[in-house]
Design an enzyme around this catalytic site. Structure first.
Site, PDB file in Angstrom:
ATOM      1  N   ASP A 209     151.917  83.499 118.177  1.00 53.50           N
ATOM      2  CA  ASP A 209     152.901  84.226 117.804  1.00 53.50           C
ATOM      3  C   ASP A 209     152.835  85.229 116.704  1.00 53.50           C
ATOM      4  O   ASP A 209     151.996  84.826 115.767  1.00 53.50           O
ATOM      5  CB  ASP A 209     153.986  83.052 117.337  1.00 53.50           C
ATOM      6  CG  ASP A 209     155.365  83.701 116.732  1.00 53.50           C
ATOM      7  OD1 ASP A 209     156.114  83.957 117.431  1.00 53.50           O
ATOM      8  OD2 ASP A 209     155.554  83.554 115.629  1.00 53.50           O
ATOM      9  N   GLU A 251     134.190  78.324 123.652  1.00 55.41           N
ATOM     10  CA  GLU A 251     133.304  76.710 123.557  1.00 55.41           C
ATOM     11  C   GLU A 251     134.114  75.803 124.891  1.00 55.41           C
ATOM     12  O   GLU A 251     133.519  75.298 125.506  1.00 55.41           O
ATOM     13  CB  GLU A 251     133.396  75.837 122.139  1.00 55.41           C
ATOM     14  CG  GLU A 251     132.459  76.576 121.293  1.00 55.41           C
ATOM     15  CD  GLU A 251     132.831  75.959 119.928  1.00 55.41           C
ATOM     16  OE1 GLU A 251     132.756  74.596 119.926  1.00 55.41           O
ATOM     17  OE2 GLU A 251     132.754  76.442 118.711  1.00 55.41           O
TER      18      GLU A 251
END
Length: 534
Positions: A209, A251
């Site tokens: 956001d 990852e």
């Protein structure tokens, strides 16, 4: 586990169709008038049948809900109104079992004034380490009675609030949403841990956001129109933040989509470099009017600004902040601008619906990924909310002139009969539903081959299984004035008539799908779109 809908696995996000769920208004599982995770879990088969690749949830975290959940008190706790963390984990797993990934919303610019950090900062007082996590400053004027600077708010009203000990704190949105100090390492460390928390629970991605607002000019200098750099939008320090985030996402095989409102296409593209965000919302397309020249230019500009960094474009017609497509396209001004929202704007819903159907096929044929806001597949119009029921702070902070965003957040109609149109077991949802929404109900549209829902289901089916859709090249074709025609790969052609009169279709072997019926001599009527195979 079912295979994901997308033809890809690792880079599924490049051509995904992602459905936005506003949890408070999607489905109410416990009958208290507020949508919740139980309601979403019960409706997951609907989303799988619709044919979406992923679901993006607006904030479901612990929150006082001053700003619809974008005032977060705890990122690791589900708000009790929606359910529990255990339910969220079940939802993520169940959705994935149906081939639907989950994207969560992170609000890094600010927290709720009920967040533990901010409560501690208020208690600790001026000069404390706790206050360094936010932007606390003494005021200007003889007695510190004036705000530290004159920055404009993202909402109406002031951006500074004074506390009892005389200091002021910064909030670009409401006073209940204090801005974090992203120059502080603890702020960066906390958000990196929050990202890991949700990736470890199986989410596929994160929507960020207000992604361009985090970093602030450390001098907190006054705002000067037209002077670069802007003191709190698109600061260069942001890119180091998102590089560290990208390393974490990599990852886990996760992806990011940023909410980045920037007029400068070159600076916008910087956020999409290979070591930063994967995608960013394309707000120029969302706000573009129903005009052939403007749309073509916006599409060209979007593809051009993404090309240098190799990122896919994202296409969206509506979201939880924006006037619904059917209503917007039925108005004289078919564009969108927060500054021009007003009560009582005349709307031709029949015209708006025809255009929204055509826009759906246009959008789904463009290269890249597509976001569909809940209820758009039902053709829902913007609802008019009684003044005494409006909850959006944009309305109050404008002095009552802005109708706010509640009109696009009204609970969905699932059945034509029964309390709250099947939203829940209550007759009074948190926002009132219009009295004529039975015609938009899912169960009624489900059996109507000409419904908006049927159009979306078939379009998504073809997009998922047919050749030429998704990420890849686009080439414009010769077309009459007012008509947009472009080719993708494998003979796929999309034609959209935005002119006032019918248009001839180009030579083709097969009509795949039309947003409305062709006229008697096979011409394409105004405000209608088709997919062809040549």
């Amino acid at each position: 586990m079912a295979a994901p809908h997308s033809s890809r696995t690792e880079d599924w996000w490049r051509d995904a169709v992602i459905y936005q769920v506003y949890p408070r208004s999607f489905a109410d599982g416990d009958g208290d008038g507020t949508g919740d995770l139980a309601g979403v879990r019960a409706r997951l088969p609907y989303l799988a049948e619709l044919g979406v690749d992923a679901v993006w949830f607006t904030p479901w975290y612990l929150s006082p809900l001053v700003d619809g959940g974008y005032d977060v008190a705890d990122y690791r706790t589900i708000d009790p109104a929606f359910g529990t963390l255990a339910e969220a984990e079940k939802l993520i797993a169940e959705a994935r079992g149906l081939g639907v990934r989950v994207i969560v919303d992170i609000v890094p610019n600010h927290v709720s004034d009920q967040h533990a950090w901010f409560r501690a900062a208020l208690d600790a007082g001026p000069g404390s380490a706790e206050r360094e996590l936010f932007h606390f400053r003494p005021g200007r004027g003889e007695h510190g009675e004036l705000p530290p600077n004159d920055w404009p708010s993202q909402f109406s009203g002031r951006t500074w609030t004074r506390v009892e000990d005389g200091e002021w704190y910064l909030h670009l949105f409401t006073p209940e949403q204090p801005d974090l100090n992203w120059a502080h390492p603890a702020v960066r460390r906390e958000h990196e841990e929050v990202l890991r928390f949700w990736f470890e629970r199986g989410v596929a991605g994160v929507r960020i956001d207000s992604a361009a607002l985090l970093a602030k000019d450390p001098a907190l200098a006054d705002f000067e129109v037209g002077v670069d750099p802007h003191p709190y939008i698109d600061q260069d320090e942001l890119h180091d933040i998102y590089r560290s985030w990208r390393a974490i996402a990599d990852e886990y095989g996760g992806v990011f989509v940023g909410e980045v409102w920037l007029p400068d296409s070159e600076r916008f593209a910087r956020y999409l470099r290979p070591d930063e965000l994967h995608t960013a919302f394309n707000f120029n397309f969302l706000s573009c009017p129903w005009d052939p020249d403007r749309l073509r230019r916006t599409i060209d500009d979007t593809l051009a600004e993404h090309a240098p960094v190799g990122a896919p474009a994202t296409w969206v017609l509506c979201n939880h902040d924006v006037t619904r497509t059917v209503t917007r396209y039925g108005r004289t001004d078919t564009g969108f601008d927060f500054a021009t929202k007003a009560f009582g704007t005349p709307t031709d819903l029949g015209l708006g619906t025809r255009r929204a159907r055509a826009a759906a096929l246009l959008t789904l044929a463009l290269p890249g990924s597509v976001y569909v806001y809940q209820g758009e597949e039902l053709g829902l119009p913007e609802a008019e909310i009684p003044l005494d029921r409006i909850q959006d702070p944009m309305h109050a902070r404008s002095g009552g002139t802005d109708p706010g965003r509640d009109g696009c957040r009204v609970p969905l109609p699932w059945s034509a009969e029964g309390p709250s149109y099947g939203f829940g077991a209550t007759t009074e949802p948190w926002l009132p539903q219009p009295g004529d929404w039975a015609e938009y109900a899912v169960d009624r549209q489900h059996t109507d081959p000409d419904s908006m829902l049927a159009l979306y289901r078939e379009a998504l089916r073809q997009r998922r299984t047919g050749a030429g859709f998704g990420d890849g090249p686009l080439s414009w074709l010769p077309a009459p004035d007012g008509v947009l025609a472009f080719a993708r790969t494998d003979g796929l052609v999309c034609v959209v008539n935005l002119a006032a009169t019918p248009a001839d279709l180009p030579p083709h072997d097969e009509l795949l799908l039309a947003s409305g019926a062709l006229d008697a001599d096979g011409r394409l009527p105004a405000d209608t779109a088709v997919w062809l195979r040549t």
